[in-house]
Design an enzyme around this catalytic site. Structure first.
Site, PDB file in Angstrom:
ATOM      1  N   HIS A  80     -19.146  34.446  37.095  1.00 18.53           N
ATOM      2  CA  HIS A  80     -19.077  35.604  37.042  1.00 18.53           C
ATOM      3  C   HIS A  80     -19.987  37.573  37.706  1.00 18.53           C
ATOM      4  O   HIS A  80     -20.516  37.447  36.557  1.00 18.53           O
ATOM      5  CB  HIS A  80     -17.374  36.581  36.939  1.00 18.53           C
ATOM      6  CG  HIS A  80     -17.591  36.580  35.105  1.00 18.53           C
ATOM      7  ND1 HIS A  80     -17.630  37.521  34.847  1.00 18.53           N
ATOM      8  CD2 HIS A  80     -17.560  35.807  34.010  1.00 18.53           C
ATOM      9  CE1 HIS A  80     -17.075  37.267  33.296  1.00 18.53           C
ATOM     10  NE2 HIS A  80     -17.708  36.038  33.211  1.00 18.53           N
ATOM     11  N   ASP A  82     -19.089  40.160  37.559  1.00 18.97           N
ATOM     12  CA  ASP A  82     -18.029  41.090  36.675  1.00 18.97           C
ATOM     13  C   ASP A  82     -18.275  41.579  34.963  1.00 18.97           C
ATOM     14  O   ASP A  82     -18.446  40.415  34.594  1.00 18.97           O
ATOM     15  CB  ASP A  82     -16.527  41.361  36.877  1.00 18.97           C
ATOM     16  CG  ASP A  82     -15.604  40.687  36.720  1.00 18.97           C
ATOM     17  OD1 ASP A  82     -16.570  39.580  36.801  1.00 18.97           O
ATOM     18  OD2 ASP A  82     -14.910  41.277  36.043  1.00 18.97           O
ATOM     19  N   ASP A 143     -21.347  38.002  28.896  1.00 20.49           N
ATOM     20  CA  ASP A 143     -20.265  37.111  29.422  1.00 20.49           C
ATOM     21  C   ASP A 143     -20.961  38.306  30.579  1.00 20.49           C
ATOM     22  O   ASP A 143     -20.406  39.358  30.974  1.00 20.49           O
ATOM     23  CB  ASP A 143     -19.968  37.597  28.825  1.00 20.49           C
ATOM     24  CG  ASP A 143     -18.212  37.325  29.324  1.00 20.49           C
ATOM     25  OD1 ASP A 143     -18.222  36.463  30.611  1.00 20.49           O
ATOM     26  OD2 ASP A 143     -17.129  37.410  28.677  1.00 20.49           O
ATOM     27  N   GLU A 177     -13.596  38.480  37.055  1.00 19.87           N
ATOM     28  CA  GLU A 177     -12.977  37.740  36.463  1.00 19.87           C
ATOM     29  C   GLU A 177     -12.002  37.632  35.645  1.00 19.87           C
ATOM     30  O   GLU A 177     -10.761  37.635  35.190  1.00 19.87           O
ATOM     31  CB  GLU A 177     -13.969  36.873  35.906  1.00 19.87           C
ATOM     32  CG  GLU A 177     -13.691  35.010  35.059  1.00 19.87           C
ATOM     33  CD  GLU A 177     -13.574  35.544  34.010  1.00 19.87           C
ATOM     34  OE1 GLU A 177     -12.907  34.625  33.410  1.00 19.87           O
ATOM     35  OE2 GLU A 177     -14.237  36.647  33.226  1.00 19.87           O
ATOM     36  N   GLU A 178     -12.906  39.179  34.893  1.00 23.27           N
ATOM     37  CA  GLU A 178     -12.434  39.837  33.384  1.00 23.27           C
ATOM     38  C   GLU A 178     -10.896  40.329  33.631  1.00 23.27           C
ATOM     39  O   GLU A 178      -9.959  40.586  32.436  1.00 23.27           O
ATOM     40  CB  GLU A 178     -12.937  41.081  33.238  1.00 23.27           C
ATOM     41  CG  GLU A 178     -14.844  40.474  32.540  1.00 23.27           C
ATOM     42  CD  GLU A 178     -14.646  39.206  31.346  1.00 23.27           C
ATOM     43  OE1 GLU A 178     -13.150  39.471  30.700  1.00 23.27           O
ATOM     44  OE2 GLU A 178     -15.639  39.093  31.384  1.00 23.27           O
ATOM     45  N   HIS A 383     -17.775  40.616  24.885  1.00 23.98           N
ATOM     46  CA  HIS A 383     -16.681  42.450  25.047  1.00 23.98           C
ATOM     47  C   HIS A 383     -16.700  42.821  24.356  1.00 23.98           C
ATOM     48  O   HIS A 383     -16.268  44.073  23.553  1.00 23.98           O
ATOM     49  CB  HIS A 383     -15.474  41.580  25.146  1.00 23.98           C
ATOM     50  CG  HIS A 383     -14.898  41.066  26.863  1.00 23.98           C
ATOM     51  ND1 HIS A 383     -13.735  40.749  26.811  1.00 23.98           N
ATOM     52  CD2 HIS A 383     -15.206  39.917  26.988  1.00 23.98           C
ATOM     53  CE1 HIS A 383     -13.886  39.354  27.603  1.00 23.98           C
ATOM     54  NE2 HIS A 383     -14.918  39.453  27.930  1.00 23.98           N
TER      55      HIS A 383
HETATM   56 ZN    ZN Z   1     -16.560  35.577  30.672  1.00 23.56          ZN
END
Ligand code: ZN
Length: 410
Positions: A80, A82, A143, A177-178, A383
């Site tokens: 992903h 984002d 991520d 995705e997030e 995150h």
């Molecule tokens: Zn991820």
């Protein structure tokens, strides 16, 4: 042709702010996600991929036909674009901590953000490696830009080694995705693959084939409103009924704050109301459908019991399905995981199978008809400002993807 190294690719991706937004109603939720998409298009074309496009919704799609004569499947590699809405991804300044020696890493000048070994025991496995972090003000964005860099690096290796057999490869880089909306505007038909792998996990060697089963649940309580001055023996207060229901929930179990690993929970996360009506919203999570239903029954019973203590009150419980454990689908395709395990082992890594206390785009894709487990990226502390990844682990992830393509082509 000389292609960029995985480090060069990764550093260039994390410097592009692609933070998504939970509150936006557009798709993609933020236009800046397309900045990274636009950069990836020419990179994929330079590697010889075909039909490279950024769709109007912001998905990057590309195809690479097999170099084999016999029939091979089409495998999608998915990551992903984002980064999490929770922590800023603007102005990421990646830092390289070379030849790491097991010490705490101070990320910000004011010492306020420190990556501590005591809190990150996995750092002890990283001696001698190059650890990449941000500089204390932002997340790093491993991520899932590590996933993108690893896929790009695996493609690079395959482009440089055309003698290595590869299946039909489909590339899918998704926005949002997030925010849980990553596959909202793409179909399995468009992806054009029989099998998919998201590259969005964490620890080296890990393959994730399980997600939660998830429902949302709403309790509606109906009281009786009367002027408070004349309410004796007449008023039934919905606010108090809702409060009592919440008070009666298990105290030391079945909540996000008291569970881990394979334990499920019921989580009241919103309450609204007045004397006449009150609504309590829950999310319900469990790894099995049976466990999910059991929790929901518990809340239904509890609601009925408490409501009965308030003569004249009424209540109802509504459940709606969110997503299901992808294992239900993956169990029908044992090859998908067996080949991933083989690819991890071929890279000299220990295979770790684990489950995700959440959902993934892969879980949704599984139920849309594309079996899609999740592979590790090597990243940690997603995150957060303490996010980190070892360069050597990224190289391993890329190697695993090359192995996996080889295995599917044979
Ligand atoms: Zn991820």
């Amino acid at each position: 042709m000389k292609y960029p190294d995985i480090l060069e690719r990764f550093l260039s991706y994390v410097k592009i702010d692609t933070q998504s937004s939970d509150t936006s109603e557009t798709f993609p939720s933020t236009a800046k996600q397309k900045d990274l998409a636009a950069n990836l298009k020419p990179e994929l074309e330079a590697l010889g991929l075909q039909d490279v496009q950024v769709t109007p919704w912001g998905y990057v799609l590309a195809a690479w036909p097999t170099n084999q004569k016999h029939k091979v499947p089409a495998i999608a590699l998915i990551a992903h674009l984002d980064t999490s809405p929770d922590v800023s991804g603007a102005g990421v300044e990646p830092q390289l901590h070379k030849n790491y020696q097991g010490q705490d890493l101070v990320l910000s000048a004011g010492d306020s953000v420190v990556l501590k070994v005591a809190e990150n025991p996995l750092l002890k496995e990283q001696i001698g490696k190059t650890i990449i972090t941000a500089s204390g003000n932002t997340l790093l964005g491993a991520d899932d830009k590590a996933g993108i860099a690893e896929i790009m690096d695996a493609l690079t290796y395959l482009a440089e080694h055309p003698e290595i057999p590869r299946p039909n490869i489909k590339i899918v880089f998704t926005p949002d995705e997030e925010t849980g909306r990553g596959v909202e505007h793409i179909s399995v038909f468009e992806i054009g693959a029989e099998i998919g792998y998201t590259v969005d996990g964490e620890h080296l060697g890990e393959i994730e084939d399980e997600t939660f089963c998830a429902d949302s649940l709403e309790i509606h309580v109906f009281g009786i409103n009367v002027h408070p001055g004349m309410a004796k023996d007449k008023m039934v207060n919905a606010v108090k009924i809702a409060a009592r229901i919440i008070e009666k929930l298990p105290k030391n179990a079945l909540s996000p704050e008291t569970t881990e690993k394979r334990e499920g929970y019921v989580h009241p996360n919103q309450i609204n109301g007045n004397v006449e009506t009150a609504t309590v919203k829950f999310i319900i999570r469990d790894f099995t459908k049976k466990g999910l239903k059991k929790s929901e029954k518990m809340i239904e019973k509890l609601t009925a019991k408490v409501t009965a203590q308030f003569p004249g009150a009424k209540s109802e419980v509504k459940v709606s399905e969110s997503y299901r454990n992808m294992k239900v689908v993956l169990d029908k395709y044992p090859d998908v995981l067996a080949k991933a395990e083989q690819a991890v082992a071929m890279a000299g890594l220990k295979v770790l199978r684990s489950s995700i206390r959440g959902g993934t785009d892969g879980a949704k894709l599984c139920f849309m008809g594309l079996p899609t487990p999740n592979l590790f990226t090597g990243g940690h502390n997603f995150h957060s400002k303490q996010e980190w990844i070892a360069l050597e682990d990224m190289r391993k992830a890329s190697e695993v993807l090359v192995n996996l393509m080889k295995i599917w082509a044979e």
